[in-house]
Write a protein that holds these residues in place. Structure first.
Motif, PDB file in Angstrom:
ATOM      1  N   ILE A  55      64.922 -66.674  90.912  1.00  0.00           N
ATOM      2  CA  ILE A  55      63.811 -67.030  90.030  1.00  0.00           C
ATOM      3  C   ILE A  55      63.977 -66.375  88.659  1.00  0.00           C
ATOM      4  N   ARG A  56      64.684 -65.228  88.658  1.00  0.00           N
ATOM      5  CA  ARG A  56      64.867 -64.531  87.380  1.00  0.00           C
ATOM      6  C   ARG A  56      65.800 -65.285  86.438  1.00  0.00           C
ATOM      7  N   ASP A  57      66.557 -66.227  87.002  1.00  0.00           N
ATOM      8  CA  ASP A  57      67.407 -67.051  86.129  1.00  0.00           C
ATOM      9  C   ASP A  57      66.651 -68.254  85.599  1.00  0.00           C
ATOM     10  N   VAL A  58      65.500 -68.520  86.201  1.00  0.00           N
ATOM     11  CA  VAL A  58      64.810 -69.770  85.898  1.00  0.00           C
ATOM     12  C   VAL A  58      63.598 -69.561  85.002  1.00  0.00           C
ATOM     13  N   LEU A  59      62.860 -68.495  85.278  1.00  0.00           N
ATOM     14  CA  LEU A  59      61.636 -68.242  84.509  1.00  0.00           C
ATOM     15  C   LEU A  59      61.936 -67.294  83.349  1.00  0.00           C
ATOM     16  N   ILE A  87      58.346 -63.361  84.571  1.00  0.00           N
ATOM     17  CA  ILE A  87      58.839 -62.518  85.656  1.00  0.00           C
ATOM     18  C   ILE A  87      58.066 -61.203  85.656  1.00  0.00           C
ATOM     19  N   GLY A  88      57.853 -60.651  84.456  1.00  0.00           N
ATOM     20  CA  GLY A  88      57.090 -59.411  84.339  1.00  0.00           C
ATOM     21  C   GLY A  88      55.720 -59.549  84.989  1.00  0.00           C
ATOM     22  N   GLN A  89      55.038 -60.644  84.704  1.00  0.00           N
ATOM     23  CA  GLN A  89      53.710 -60.849  85.282  1.00  0.00           C
ATOM     24  C   GLN A  89      53.773 -60.907  86.798  1.00  0.00           C
TER      25      GLN A  89
END
Ligand SMILES: Nc1ncnc2c1ncn2[C@@H]1O[C@H](COP(=O)(O)OP(=O)(O)OP(=O)(O)O)[C@@H](O)[C@H]1O
Ligand SMILES: [Mg+2]
Lengths: 444, 254
Positions: free
Chosen positions: A423-427, A432-434
């Motif tokens: 997901i870190r590559d997508v958002l 991601i922080g939230q």
């Protein structure tokens, strides 16, 4: 508009185009060597004529393909024959005159078909079939009549039945290219309208476009392409050179403009090569020769094209199953190990293979060579790197879960959930922080 | 709604026949500005036909239609359209962004090409429908709900005053449905008028404030609270509908 760097697909399309051009150029010496073709002046004219005609039919043919009007193309080309004969009877054998006659007959057939469809309950294929047969029959009858006129027996009109590229002479080139430029220019000018009407007539109508007019214009261009191509392919096989390049091009791209350009290049190749081969001997009819070349392009495209081609999709499926096997094996090992103590707990081979046998073996092999697992007798154990990878993966899944729950409330960008991706590559990072903040609020 | 509000759409005596059988018959309809209107009726009632006839997409046997008092020819730029999803070939070689940009072709007019500005408008609409991550996707690779959102975005870029949507809720999941409803309400807040063909009787009153019940003829048309009644529904659907609003169950033929 072209600020973005070229996508992989765009590159492939241009590479394919370059490839075909190179292939076309290579054909010249190969042809000389294989078939003993001598590039006399006549043959050069024929080759040039053939490729120009190929460009025109290839480009316009795309629209026939996309509008599912291949049969229409067939009907219109057959319908040209009586026009050729009548023009000959009225005005003699000048090519321009013959083609105008062909165009008029074909265009009348077009209007006749739409009139039939508009006023009767005939289905489209029936209307086209009946027009094809009757116009063609009329043409054949007229040709037979012309043959029987003593001083016209050499008219050579049969070249319109199967095509005869060798008959193209220098003055024809001017006519062909002139008409071609007009047709392609019209295509470029009304590109947006043609695209819209081909994709969604109703929406075009609701936006105030004159759909009837645009359709007629497009069909007229297709008729011109057909009529020009007749000398090359003849009325019977014309539909092949009209649609084959479009079908082949469709395999390589997902953009209409690329499809049309590629089809033009394919058309040029088929037209040029086919015409040259048939020019070896006046007895070789050009139409069938061109169709053989074009059909080869179609076959090759269906087999090889990335994205849609058969080879490509089976290769892609293999890659996918490898990737998923690896991901699943890692997840299974990690879950089992965690539930039996720590992530580094050895996992019995029987367990891993029990869940996914072949795919598990495939996954384990990849993990092993990537150094993410190691074997311990009959057991598998995650290495430090493996644990790290599994943690990342598990964390990503956790974030995906939170995303599904809270994306709406937190006003995160809406995404398709591709859970196999990190997901870190997508958002974006702030989203991601939230989500990370969420994990801390709701540990578990 | 009051009587003084200008009529966004006014239809008089509209009749359309296919092979001399009327599909819609003698339709009179006045839709005030700024309402969300559901067009409700059984399959084959002529809902799609009504929309197409109003938009001049099929020939009318009789009747006049005006938008804000002007005939269609002068009001084209006021009208936005979301056709039934099945009406196009989704295997057409084009991308989501491209389809949405088509919503701007009408404004561009003949010969002019979409440029950066059009692209930005299309991207903005795609953001509103939540498809920003799919802009470059080939349309054949969309799910049904994503196709529906694409069509909706294409209508949004039209920036029309009055929208016609043919079954935008057909076969979409709860999330897409919610997203579409949200957009409908945003449109209403901006003073747009929206006419939606809708099949789910349970949600009519939640989503819409105005209802037209149609079965070849107009059975009733007006504010949802007044018009969406068991009696009217029965007149529209016959004894076939027994499940009504407020969870009320109407015995068939009651
Ligand atoms: N092109 C056509 N030719 C002949 N009859 C048609 C045509 N289109 C629709 N009809 C008929 O007209 C009537 C109304 O059709 P229409 O598509 O408007 O119904 P609808 O209310 O939209 O139905 P649905 O809820 O199924 O979409 C139907 O009886 C249909 O069979
Ligand atoms: Mg309908």
């Amino acid at each position: 508009m072209k600020v973005k760097p070229m996508s992989a697909e765009d590159k492939r399309v241009w590479l394919t185009i370059a490839g075909i051009v190179v292939l076309g150029i290579c054909f010249l010496p190969i042809g000389q060597w294989l078939f003993g073709i001598r590039y006399t002046y006549t043959v050069r004219v024929v080759a040039l004529g053939g490729s120009i005609l190929g460009v025109i039919s290839g480009a316009l043919g795309c629209f026939a393909v996309l509008r599912r009007e291949s049969l229409m193309g067939d009907a219109l080309s057959h319908a040209a024959l009586p026009g050729v004969a009548v023009a000959f009877l009225l005005a003699g054998r000048d090519l321009g005159v013959l083609l105008i006659g062909a165009g008029i007959a074909s265009w009348i057939a077009l209007r006749f078909i739409s009139a039939l469809l508009g006023t009767t309950r005939l289905k489209q294929d029936a209307a086209m079939g009946i027009v094809l047969a009757s116009w063609f029959a009329g043409g054949i009858a007229l040709l037979a009549y012309i043959q029987s006129i003593p001083d016209a027996s050499q008219a050579g009109l049969d070249r319109f039945i199967f095509g005869q590229a060798a008959a193209i002479i220098e003055s024809d080139l001017l006519l062909i290219s002139g008409a071609g430029v007009v047709v392609l220019l019209a295509l470029a000018l009304f590109w947006k309208e043609f695209k819209l009407v081909t994709f969604d007539q109703e929406f075009a109508g609701a936006n105030g476009f004159q759909v009837g007019l645009i359709n007629t214009l497009l069909s007229t261009l297709i008729v011109i392409a057909i009529v020009l191509g007749l000398q090359l392919a003849g009325v019977i096989l014309m539909v092949g050179i009209l649609i084959a390049p479009g079908i082949a091009a469709r395999q390589w791209t997902r953009k209409l403009n690329h499809m049309v350009i590629l089809a033009a290049v394919f058309g040029a190749f088929a037209g040029g090569v086919g015409a040259v081969i048939s020019a070896i001997d006046a007895d070789i009819p050009t139409g069938p020769m061109i169709i053989v070349v074009a059909f080869t392009l179609v076959l090759a495209s269906i087999a090889l094209a990335p994205g849609r081609g058969l080879l490509w999709s089976s290769w892609r499926r293999r890659l996918d199953s490898r990737r998923f096997a690896r991901q699943n094996a890692l997840r299974d090992l990690y879950r089992y190990a965690l539930s039996h103590g720590s992530p580094a707990t050895p996992v019995p081979d029987t367990f891993v293979r029990g869940i996914g046998d072949r795919s598990a073996a495939l996954g384990l092999r990849q993990l092993l060579s990537a150094g993410l697992v190691e074997t311990m007798g009959d057991n598998w154990r995650l290495t430090d790197a493996g644990i790290e990878a599994a943690r990342r993966d598990a964390h990503s899944l956790r974030l995906w879960d939170l995303y599904r729950l809270y994306a709406d409330d937190m006003d995160l960008p809406l995404l398709g959930e591709d859970r196999h991706l990190d997901i870190r590559d997508v958002l974006p990072a702030d989203a991601i922080g939230q989500l990370e903040a969420m994990t801390e609020q709701r540990p578990n | 709604m009051n009587d003084r509000a200008p009529l966004a759409l006014s239809v008089e005596d509209l009749t359309v026949a296919y092979h001399s059988k009327p599909a819609i018959w003698d339709i009179d309809l006045g839709v005030p500005e700024g309402v969300l209107m559901a067009i409700v009726g059984p399959n084959g009632a002529g809902k799609s036909t009504l929309i197409k006839a109003v938009l001049n997409l099929i020939p009318r046997a009789a009747g006049t239609v005006s938008f804000y008092g002007s005939p269609y020819e002068q009001a084209r730029s006021l009208v936005g359209y979301v056709p039934q999803r099945g009406s196009v070939d989704w295997d057409f070689p084009t991308s989501v962004l491209d389809v949405v940009t088509m919503g701007l072709y009408g404004k561009l007019g003949w010969l002019r090409r979409p440029r950066r500005k059009e692209r930005d408008l299309a991207l903005f609409a795609l953001e509103q429908v939540g498809l920003l991550d799919l802009v470059d996707r080939q349309i054949s690779q969309l799910s049904g709900g994503q196709q529906q959102r694409t069509f909706l975005a294409r209508a949004l870029v039209q920036d029309a005053q009055i929208y016609f949507m043919d079954e935008p809720f057909a076969a979409v999941d709860a999330i897409t449905e919610r997203a579409i409803v949200k957009i409908l309400h945003q449109l209403k807040e901006r003073g747009k008028t929206v006419l939606v063909v809708h099949h789910d009787l349970q949600t009519v009153e939640d989503y819409f404030d105005w209802v037209t019940l149609l079965n070849v003829e107009v059975v009733a048309s007006g504010p949802a609270a007044e018009v969406f009644t068991p009696e009217n529904l029965q007149k529209t659907y016959g004894g076939r509908v027994s499940y009504l609003h407020d969870g009320q169950v109407l015995a068939a033929g009651d």
